[in-house]
Design an enzyme around this catalytic site. Structure first.
Site, short mmCIF file in Angstrom:
data_model
loop_
_atom_site.label_atom_id
_atom_site.label_comp_id
_atom_site.label_asym_id
_atom_site.label_seq_id
_atom_site.Cartn_x
_atom_site.Cartn_y
_atom_site.Cartn_z
N LYS A 63 0.76 -1.15 -0.01
CA LYS A 63 0.03 -0.11 -0.04
C LYS A 63 0.78 1.25 -0.01
O LYS A 63 2.17 1.05 0.17
CB LYS A 63 -0.93 -0.12 1.31
CG LYS A 63 -0.26 -0.09 2.36
CD LYS A 63 -0.95 -0.44 3.80
CE LYS A 63 -0.13 -0.25 4.97
NZ LYS A 63 -0.66 -1.10 6.03
N ARG A 159 -10.42 0.43 14.92
CA ARG A 159 -10.30 1.15 13.76
C ARG A 159 -11.25 0.67 12.83
O ARG A 159 -12.09 1.22 12.42
CB ARG A 159 -8.68 1.28 13.27
CG ARG A 159 -8.37 2.10 12.34
CD ARG A 159 -6.94 1.78 12.05
NE ARG A 159 -6.66 1.02 11.29
CZ ARG A 159 -5.28 0.71 10.88
NH1 ARG A 159 -4.36 1.58 10.84
NH2 ARG A 159 -4.95 -0.59 10.39
N TYR A 279 16.98 29.45 9.59
CA TYR A 279 15.78 30.18 9.96
C TYR A 279 15.86 30.23 11.38
O TYR A 279 15.85 29.17 12.18
CB TYR A 279 14.46 29.67 9.31
CG TYR A 279 14.50 29.83 7.84
CD1 TYR A 279 14.27 30.90 7.66
CD2 TYR A 279 14.21 28.85 7.03
CE1 TYR A 279 13.96 31.46 6.05
CE2 TYR A 279 14.02 29.19 5.57
CZ TYR A 279 13.88 30.56 5.20
OH TYR A 279 13.86 30.69 3.77
N MET A 327 13.16 24.43 2.78
CA MET A 327 12.28 23.74 1.90
C MET A 327 13.35 23.16 1.03
O MET A 327 13.00 21.88 0.39
CB MET A 327 11.56 24.91 0.95
CG MET A 327 10.76 24.22 0.09
SD MET A 327 9.69 25.39 -0.86
CE MET A 327 8.55 26.05 0.29
C1 LIG Z 1 0.29 -1.89 6.78
C2 LIG Z 1 -0.50 -3.14 7.39
C3 LIG Z 1 0.30 -4.21 7.80
C4 LIG Z 1 1.81 -4.18 7.70
O1 LIG Z 1 2.20 -3.55 8.80
P1 LIG Z 1 3.84 -3.62 9.09
O2 LIG Z 1 4.03 -2.86 10.42
O3 LIG Z 1 4.14 -2.51 7.81
O4 LIG Z 1 4.32 -4.62 8.77
C5 LIG Z 1 -0.45 -5.40 8.25
N1 LIG Z 1 -1.72 -5.56 8.20
C6 LIG Z 1 -2.59 -4.34 7.92
C7 LIG Z 1 -4.08 -4.60 8.07
C8 LIG Z 1 -1.93 -3.06 7.47
O5 LIG Z 1 -2.80 -2.06 7.22
#
Ligand SMILES: *Cc1c(COP(=O)(O)O)cnc(C)c1O
Length: 385
Positions: A63, A159, A279, A327
Site C-alpha cells: 500500500k 479502527r 531560519y 524547503m
Molecule cells: C500496513 C498493514 C500491515 C503491515 O504492517 P507493518 O508494520 O508495515 O508490517 C499489516 N496489516 C494491515 C492490516 C496493515 O494495514
C-alpha cells in the site's frame, strides 16, 4: 493513479528513472537530490520472511505506493509472495492494468455495489470489516464472479473490524453464500512493536475466542511476525520489514534497506563561535565550525521536524544537522568529519544511515519518512545484490 510510472524511461546506463513532476531525467545528468530503490534488497527481505515462516502464505503489503518505493517496482520485486495487498481500489486496478495477475487483497476501504462487481471481475480479495460491507455481499447471488473474503475482527484496536459478538454470525452468513469461495479470518495489532505491552496478548485471546480453526488466520504484521512465533499462521502480512526497516531494533533479522535518499553538498563555509545558522537562528556555533549546506529540504520529503543533531552521512562520516530544515536545503555541522567538498554526496537515509534513526530525531516513524518523499525527487530503480 498512473502517477509514478507515467514517465518511465530506460536511460543509457540501463537504470529506470522516473519522476512524474518534471520531464524524465537520465542517469548521466547530475542530480542535486535522488532517490534510489534497490529491488534486490526487497527480494532479500522477502526471502527473510519466508525463512521465518516457511509454512505461512505471505501477503506482501505494498500500500501507499509500496511504502514509497513505487507500486509497480515493488510489486515486481515481491513477485515470489503469495499475494499483494493495497489500500485503495485504484491501486489494485493499477496492478492489474500493469499485467500483474497475482492475488491482490484490497484492505479496508469504502466499497459500493459497483466497486464490488469490479473486485469480482478482477478477482481481487476483499476485506469485509463491518456489517454494511457484509450485507452488500449477502444482498446478491449474481455477482459476476466468486469472492475471496478476508473477514476482519476488531480485537481491540477499534479502527476497522467487526466486534466479536457479531463476527461469528457474519462469518456463518458469508460461509453459506454460494459465491464466497474462500474465507480468511484476520485482525490487526495495535502494539506489536511494543514487547512490554500486554495489549497484544489481549488481542490474540480475543481473536482465538472467535476464530474457526478450520479457516486460515491472518494476524501478523512485521513486528508480530518477527517477535511472536504463534502469529506465523496461515497468512502473514509483512510491510515495513520488506523495505528493510526492522520495527524491533535489536532483534536478529537480516534486513537490507531498499531506499537510499541522497543529496549533494551545495556549499561549505567556516563560521565563528556564536554565529547562527538557518531560519529562526535556532542553532549557534559553540566554537569555530564548518557548515555544509546540502540540497535537500522539506520540499523533497526530508522531515522539517528533524532537530539539530539529526545524523547525516557525508563521505565516510556522520555529522549532525545544525539549524532548521529549509524547503530546499539543510545545514550540517561537518567540523568533526573528514573534509567535505561542494558536490559531495550526502546520505539522508539508506544503508549507512538507518531511516528509523532519522525518524526518531524528527519525532515520527520510518513509515512516514519512506512514504513521504515528494514526486519532484528523481528516482532510480536498481537491482543490485
Ligand atoms: C500496513 C498493514 C500491515 C503491515 O504492517 P507493518 O508494520 O508495515 O508490517 C499489516 N496489516 C494491515 C492490516 C496493515 O494495514
Amino acid at each position: 493513479m498512473a502517477r509514478a510510472d507515467a514517465n518511465v524511461r530506460l536511460s543509457g546506463g540501463g537504470a529506470l528513472i522516473y519522476n512524474s513532476a518534471s520531464p524524465p531525467r537520465f542517469s548521466f545528468m547530475p542530480t542535486t537530490v535522488e532517490l534510489t530503490i534497490n529491488l534486490a534488497a526487497i527480494r532479500h527481505n522477502l526471502a527473510q520472511v519466508r525463512r521465518l515462516c516457511p509454512d505461512s502464505r505471505i501477503m506482501a503489503m505494498i500500500k501507499a505506493d509500496g511504502y514509497g518505493h513505487g507500486l509497480l517496482a515493488t510489486a515486481r520485486a515481491v513477485a515470489a509472495a503469495d499475494g499483494l495487498a493495497v489500500a485503495r481500489l485504484e491501486e489494485a486496478l493499477q496492478l492489474r492494468h500493469a499485467g500483474i495477475r497475482q492475488r491482490v487483497l484490497l484492505l479496508g476501504t469504502w466499497l459500493d455495489q459497483h466497486d464490488l462487481e469490479v473486485c469480482c471481475r478482477q478477482a481481487f480479495d476483499v476485506v469485509i470489516h463491518d456489517e454494511a460491507s457484509a450485507q452488500l455481499v449477502l444482498a446478491r447471488n449474481d455477482w459476476p464472479g466468486s469472492l475471496r473474503i478476508w473477514l476482519k475482527l476488531d480485537s481491540g484496536m477499534h479502527r476497522l473490524g467487526l466486534p466479536p459478538d457479531s463476527f461469528q454470525r457474519v462469518r456463518e452468513q458469508l460461509r453459506r453464500h454460494p459465491q464466497v469461495s474462500e474465507l480468511v479470518e484476520m485482525m490487526h495489532f495495535s502494539c506489536a512493536d511494543e514487547p512490554a505491552s500486554d495489549e497484544t496478548g489481549r488481542q490474540l485471546r480475543c481473536f482465538n475466542a472467535v476464530h474457526d480453526p478450520a479457516l486460515p488466520a491472518s494476524v501478523a504484521n512485521s513486528a508480530a511476525l518477527i517477535r511472536l512465533p504463534e502469529c506465523r499462521t496461515g497468512w502473514v502480512r509483512p510491510g515495513i520489514m520488506l523495505y528493510g526497516d526492522n520495527p524491533l531494533p535489536g532483534t536478529d533479522v537480516d534486513l537490507r534497506p531498499a531506499m537510499r535518499f541522497t543529496a549533494r553538498v551545495l556549499a561549505v563555509r567556516e563560521i565563528g563561535p556564536g554565529e547562527a545558522v538557518g531560519y529562526g537562528v535556532s542553532w549557534r556555533a559553540g566554537r569555530a565550525s564548518r557548515i555544509a549546506t546540502v540540497g535537500v529540504g522539506y520540499g523533497d520529503g526530508y522531515p522539517r521536524h528533524a532537530v539539530s543533531g539529526t545524523p547525516v552521512r557525508i563521505g565516510g562520516g556522520r555529522a549532525p544537522l545544525a539549524g532548521r530544515v529549509s524547503m530546499d536545503s539543510i545545514t550540517v555541522d561537518v567540523t568533526d568529519i573528514p573534509p567535505v567538498a561542494v558536490g559531495d554526496m550526502a546520505e539522508l537515509w539508506g544503508e549507512q544511515q538507518p531511516v528509523a534513526e532519522v525518524a526518531d530525531y524528527a519525532g515520527t516513524i520510518s513509515y512516514e519518512l519512506l512514504t513521504g518523499v515528494n514526486a519532484r525527487v528523481p528516482r532510480r530503480v536498481i537491482d543490485r545484490s
